[in-house]
Write a protein that holds these residues in place. Structure first.
Motif, PDB file in Angstrom:
ATOM      1  N   LEU A 169     155.400  30.960 -14.579  1.00 47.30           N
ATOM      2  CA  LEU A 169     155.489  32.229 -15.320  1.00 47.30           C
ATOM      3  C   LEU A 169     156.364  33.233 -14.584  1.00 47.30           C
ATOM      4  CD1 LEU A 169     151.823  32.740 -16.583  1.00 47.30           C
ATOM      5  CD2 LEU A 169     153.825  32.189 -17.949  1.00 47.30           C
ATOM      6  N   PHE A 170     156.200  33.305 -13.260  1.00 49.29           N
ATOM      7  CA  PHE A 170     157.015  34.234 -12.484  1.00 49.29           C
ATOM      8  C   PHE A 170     158.488  33.863 -12.571  1.00 49.29           C
ATOM      9  CE2 PHE A 170     159.049  35.673  -8.563  1.00 49.29           C
ATOM     10  CZ  PHE A 170     158.711  37.015  -8.572  1.00 49.29           C
ATOM     11  N   ALA A 171     158.765  32.546 -12.519  1.00 46.87           N
ATOM     12  CA  ALA A 171     160.159  32.109 -12.639  1.00 46.87           C
ATOM     13  C   ALA A 171     160.738  32.488 -13.995  1.00 46.87           C
ATOM     14  CB  ALA A 171     160.249  30.592 -12.428  1.00 46.87           C
ATOM     15  N   LEU A 172     159.936  32.331 -15.052  1.00 45.70           N
ATOM     16  CA  LEU A 172     160.394  32.733 -16.380  1.00 45.70           C
ATOM     17  C   LEU A 172     160.624  34.235 -16.450  1.00 45.70           C
ATOM     18  CD1 LEU A 172     158.131  30.502 -18.667  1.00 45.70           C
ATOM     19  CD2 LEU A 172     160.601  30.304 -18.322  1.00 45.70           C
ATOM     20  N   ALA A 173     159.741  34.995 -15.782  1.00 44.07           N
ATOM     21  CA  ALA A 173     159.914  36.453 -15.776  1.00 44.07           C
ATOM     22  C   ALA A 173     161.185  36.843 -15.034  1.00 44.07           C
ATOM     23  CB  ALA A 173     158.692  37.120 -15.136  1.00 44.07           C
ATOM     24  N   TRP A 174     161.473  36.156 -13.928  1.00 44.25           N
ATOM     25  CA  TRP A 174     162.697  36.448 -13.174  1.00 44.25           C
ATOM     26  C   TRP A 174     163.936  36.095 -13.990  1.00 44.25           C
ATOM     27  CZ3 TRP A 174     166.528  33.110 -11.235  1.00 44.25           C
ATOM     28  CH2 TRP A 174     167.465  33.719 -10.398  1.00 44.25           C
ATOM     29  N   LEU A 175     163.902  34.940 -14.651  1.00 44.44           N
ATOM     30  CA  LEU A 175     165.013  34.553 -15.510  1.00 44.44           C
ATOM     31  C   LEU A 175     165.187  35.551 -16.651  1.00 44.44           C
ATOM     32  CD1 LEU A 175     164.454  30.687 -15.733  1.00 44.44           C
ATOM     33  CD2 LEU A 175     166.312  31.871 -14.542  1.00 44.44           C
ATOM     34  N   ASN A 176     164.070  36.040 -17.154  1.00 44.44           N
ATOM     35  CA  ASN A 176     164.129  37.041 -18.226  1.00 44.44           C
ATOM     36  C   ASN A 176     164.814  38.309 -17.739  1.00 44.44           C
ATOM     37  OD1 ASN A 176     163.287  38.419 -20.757  1.00 44.44           O
ATOM     38  ND2 ASN A 176     161.981  39.569 -19.355  1.00 44.44           N
ATOM     39  N   GLU A 177     164.465  38.761 -16.530  1.00 42.73           N
ATOM     40  CA  GLU A 177     165.084  39.972 -15.988  1.00 42.73           C
ATOM     41  C   GLU A 177     166.571  39.762 -15.751  1.00 42.73           C
ATOM     42  OE1 GLU A 177     166.655  42.810 -13.226  1.00 42.73           O
ATOM     43  OE2 GLU A 177     166.368  40.679 -12.809  1.00 42.73           O
ATOM     44  N   ARG A 178     166.927  38.609 -15.180  1.00 37.63           N
ATOM     45  CA  ARG A 178     168.333  38.335 -14.883  1.00 37.63           C
ATOM     46  C   ARG A 178     169.166  38.222 -16.158  1.00 37.63           C
ATOM     47  NH1 ARG A 178     170.318  32.595 -12.741  1.00 37.63           N
ATOM     48  NH2 ARG A 178     169.932  32.241 -14.960  1.00 37.63           N
ATOM     49  N   ASP A 179     168.573  37.630 -17.183  1.00 37.23           N
ATOM     50  CA  ASP A 179     169.321  37.390 -18.414  1.00 37.23           C
ATOM     51  C   ASP A 179     169.411  38.632 -19.285  1.00 37.23           C
ATOM     52  OD1 ASP A 179     170.791  35.864 -20.165  1.00 37.23           O
ATOM     53  OD2 ASP A 179     169.053  35.032 -21.200  1.00 37.23           O
ATOM     54  N   THR A 180     168.351  39.427 -19.302  1.00 38.53           N
ATOM     55  CA  THR A 180     168.315  40.570 -20.229  1.00 38.53           C
ATOM     56  C   THR A 180     168.884  41.852 -19.631  1.00 38.53           C
ATOM     57  OG1 THR A 180     166.046  41.095 -19.530  1.00 38.53           O
ATOM     58  CG2 THR A 180     166.323  39.671 -21.469  1.00 38.53           C
ATOM     59  N   ARG A 181     168.942  41.966 -18.302  1.00 39.77           N
ATOM     60  CA  ARG A 181     169.399  43.219 -17.712  1.00 39.77           C
ATOM     61  C   ARG A 181     170.818  43.591 -18.145  1.00 39.77           C
ATOM     62  NH1 ARG A 181     168.981  43.824 -11.384  1.00 39.77           N
ATOM     63  NH2 ARG A 181     170.236  41.908 -11.542  1.00 39.77           N
ATOM     64  N   PRO A 182     171.819  42.687 -18.020  1.00 39.24           N
ATOM     65  CA  PRO A 182     173.153  43.090 -18.495  1.00 39.24           C
ATOM     66  C   PRO A 182     173.192  43.364 -19.982  1.00 39.24           C
ATOM     67  CG  PRO A 182     173.103  40.744 -17.915  1.00 39.24           C
ATOM     68  CD  PRO A 182     171.836  41.332 -17.432  1.00 39.24           C
ATOM     69  N   ARG A 183     172.412  42.614 -20.748  1.00 38.34           N
ATOM     70  CA  ARG A 183     172.375  42.848 -22.189  1.00 38.34           C
ATOM     71  C   ARG A 183     171.783  44.212 -22.509  1.00 38.34           C
ATOM     72  NH1 ARG A 183     171.564  37.132 -21.994  1.00 38.34           N
ATOM     73  NH2 ARG A 183     172.836  36.019 -23.564  1.00 38.34           N
ATOM     74  N   LEU A 184     170.713  44.564 -21.778  1.00 37.13           N
ATOM     75  CA  LEU A 184     170.083  45.872 -22.016  1.00 37.13           C
ATOM     76  C   LEU A 184     171.020  47.006 -21.612  1.00 37.13           C
ATOM     77  CD1 LEU A 184     166.429  45.188 -20.847  1.00 37.13           C
ATOM     78  CD2 LEU A 184     167.145  45.820 -23.147  1.00 37.13           C
ATOM     79  N   ASN A 185     171.708  46.863 -20.479  1.00 35.85           N
ATOM     80  CA  ASN A 185     172.653  47.901 -20.062  1.00 35.85           C
ATOM     81  C   ASN A 185     173.765  48.073 -21.089  1.00 35.85           C
ATOM     82  OD1 ASN A 185     171.265  48.399 -17.689  1.00 35.85           O
ATOM     83  ND2 ASN A 185     172.445  46.928 -16.498  1.00 35.85           N
ATOM     84  N   LYS A 186     174.254  46.969 -21.611  1.00 35.39           N
ATOM     85  CA  LYS A 186     175.291  47.039 -22.640  1.00 35.39           C
ATOM     86  C   LYS A 186     174.746  47.715 -23.894  1.00 35.39           C
ATOM     87  CE  LYS A 186     178.378  44.153 -25.423  1.00 35.39           C
ATOM     88  NZ  LYS A 186     178.794  42.745 -25.733  1.00 35.39           N
ATOM     89  N   ALA A 187     173.504  47.388 -24.268  1.00 37.26           N
ATOM     90  CA  ALA A 187     172.903  48.010 -25.450  1.00 37.26           C
ATOM     91  C   ALA A 187     172.728  49.509 -25.262  1.00 37.26           C
ATOM     92  CB  ALA A 187     171.551  47.352 -25.756  1.00 37.26           C
TER      93      ALA A 187
END
Length: 608
Positions: A169-187
């Motif tokens: 679960l922690f690994a999925l959460a880390w992947l989620n942060e890494r994957d969504t952070r640039p997308r969120l900043n762009k949004a």
């Protein structure tokens, strides 16, 4: 992502102080979170007692007693959970009280529009994250190891299952942060650009309609909005994939915990009550991780917003610094080699402009369009800070005084009157009652300024006189009326420096006569007056003239001397050449202004 949230750059002290002021809220919320997470063990312990003590022995008295204890513990849990949520909400409100005014003040001090002009919206993102579930999830996350330890106490295999599942679960959460952070900043950036465009077009809706630009403006806004919406949807879809995977994994782990515990109970390694306890403990161990994934977008946006606020405060560090109280100035103006270059422009708008003006003197500034006159007016009025050089009032640089204190001694009439929604009286008094000035003082000052501007009778003829309410941007007045009210606002408080940019552009003959009397009256009481005008009538009685060209001072001095030089320049014979030379547009405008000024009678000045 959460490193260095306590700002330390010069100018960011108010942000750090506001966070420190909320420290008590954060500490108590953490304490209550610790108690809440301990009390979350209540259902686990209750189930174990029921299955291990009540069911085998049929002890109804024991059942009643442990049920009462469990109810009391659950009631305490609910109360503490409510209290910690209330504490974080109070922390957000305290931040709002301490920072909202400062954020607006810093935005007002910006030299040009930028994403920071949305700083209050960014601040609301931070406040919402603090008062929402995001911070509570952060407080709960450190208790995951506690629940993991309890799982190991039940049985090592149950602990291993929980540990492995938690790591996944922690690994999925880390992947989620890494994957969504640039997308969120762009949004976030796309949303800010879209909002900026919408506000800009809404503020110029009349021009848009008059020029037939409705459809093109709408199309541009829709295009920008679609980009912002697409970026936001992309971020949400990316986060949604991880949220679905995490939810699936949690359910599988709960079922696996029940199966494993049942197997261990059949073998006699654990008691039957531990079967339900294993599932509950595993669920509590991974719940903070799942919650963090759900609130992660809002936390990322809050951190980005906090960085924006930090940059804003660091970039406007001089706004709230302590200053030595200086005596009231008399109006001696010194402009010392100022240079101004707007962002994204190739050439400076002002280059090494320098001159001086004594109290009671009037200065007329002339020049071709684009020569830098309005930029110079903005700088002299304190509305814009030069990149180089200095402006002094009675020897003190403008920055030596607080912005509002300096503005008390300067009257400014911009090209566009820029009146605000509210009564005419409030506009003239610069909404002084909002800062604690009594109504009687503000009323008297407004009427006195209107009389000095020759606008008193004009205002009295309006439906409700000084109490006439104007709409946004001064709607309700004609262009000429708005300009005369804005002149009265410039004269409010009898400033020692008066800066008038095209003050007669919308005036009729009566208004221009009133303007001339206002200028002479201000000079007679000792104010230094700077007038920028294309129409020469208002410059007929100035003491000095300054001629601008290409952002530089071409000529400056007593009016008659400058006029003589302009006449000499205009009448100078053209040197011989193979091709006849045509005068430039700037030269033609300067010659035209010189001719107009030459034809205007000087007229007497009133005695000081």
């Amino acid at each position: 992502m959460f490193k260095n949230l306590l700002p330390s750059k010069p100018g960011t002290e108010p942000l750090a102080e506001a966070l420190k002021a909320c420290r008590t809220h954060f500490v108590w919320a953490a304490v209550f979170s610790a108690l809440v997470n301990l009390l979350y063990l209540t259902p686990t312990l209750y189930m174990m007692q029921v299955y291990d003590r009540v069911v085998p022995t049929g002890g109804l008295t024991t059942l009643v007693l442990i049920t009462v204890v469990a109810l009391f513990a659950l009631a305490a849990l609910s109360g503490l959970d409510w209290l910690r949520g209330r504490l974080m909400l109070r922390a957000g409100l305290r931040l709002d009280r301490m920072l909202s005014g400062k954020v607006l003040s810093r935005v007002m001090d910006l030299q040009s529009k930028s994403p920071n002009t949305h700083a209050l919206r960014e601040f609301d993102n931070v406040r919402g994250a603090i008062g929402g579930q995001g911070m509570l999830a952060l407080f709960d996350a450190p208790w995951t190891p506690i629940y993991l330890a309890c799982c190991f106490l039940l049985h090592p295999l149950i602990g291993v299952l929980t540990l492995v599942g938690g790591m996944i679960l922690f690994a999925l959460a880390w992947l989620n942060e890494r994957d969504t952070r640039p997308r969120l900043n762009k949004a976030i950036q796309s949303q800010n650009h879209a909002y900026s465009a919408q506000e800009s077009i809404a503020g110029q809706s009349e021009v848009v309609r008059a020029l037939g630009m409705r459809q093109s403006s709408i199309a541009r806004q829709i295009d920008q909005r679609q980009h912002a919406t697409a970026a936001q949807a992309d971020a949400q879809l990316a986060g949604g994939r991880y949220s679905g995977a995490i939810k699936f994994l949690r359910l599988v782990m709960q079922s696996a915990a029940l199966g494993l515990a049942a197997y261990l109970a059949v073998k006699g390694d654990i008691t039957p009550g531990s079967i339900i306890a294993a599932s509950v403990l595993l669920s509590r161990a991974v719940a903070p991780i799942e919650l963090l994934v759900g609130v992660w977008p809002s936390l990322v946006q809050a951190v980005a917003s906090w960085k924006t606020l930090t940059d804003l405060f660091a970039g406007t560090a001089g706004v709230e610094r302590e200053r030595t109280a200086l005596p009231a100035p008399r109006g001696r103006l010194q402009v010392e080699g100022i240079t101004v270059k707007f962002p994204d422009t190739e050439t400076p708008q002002l280059r090494g402009v320098a001159f001086a003006l004594q109290p009671g003197q009037t200065l007329g500034i002339v020049g071709a369009s684009g020569s830098g006159k309005t930029t110079l007016a903005r700088v002299i009025a304190g509305a814009f800070k030069p990149q180089a050089g200095a402006i002094r009032l009675d020897g003190a640089e403008y920055d030596a005084r607080d912005g509002d204190e300096l503005a008390r001694y300067i009257g400014y009439l911009p090209q566009v009157p820029s009146l605000f929604a509210g009564s005419i009286k409030d506009n003239i008094s610069r909404f002084a009652t909002a800062t604690g000035v009594t109504q009687d003082v503000a009323d008297a000052g407004a009427v006195k300024a209107a009389m000095a501007a020759g606008a008193h009778e004009l205002i009295l003829r309006l439906p409700k006189g000084y109490d006439t309410i104007l709409g946004p941007f001064g709607q309700g007045l004609s262009a000429g009326q708005a300009q005369r009210v804005a002149l009265a606002r410039a004269l409010y408080g009898e400033p020692v420096l008066l800066v008038l940019d095209e003050p007669n552009s919308n005036l009729d003959q009566e208004g221009e006569a009133a303007l001339m009397q206002a200028i002479l009256g201000a000079a007679a009481r000792g104010a230094a007056v700077v007038v920028i005008a294309h129409r020469a009538g208002v410059l007929a009685r100035v003491d000095r003239l300054l001629v601008m060209r290409d952002g530089m001072v071409q000529q400056e001095g007593p009016r008659e001397e400058v006029l003589e030089k302009m006449r000499a320049t205009a009448g100078r014979p053209t040197p011989p050449a193979s091709q006849p030379q045509q005068p430039s547009q700037a030269q033609s405008q300067s010659q035209s202004q010189a001719q107009q000024l030459q034809n205007q009678p000087r007229g007497p000045r009133p005695a000081s």
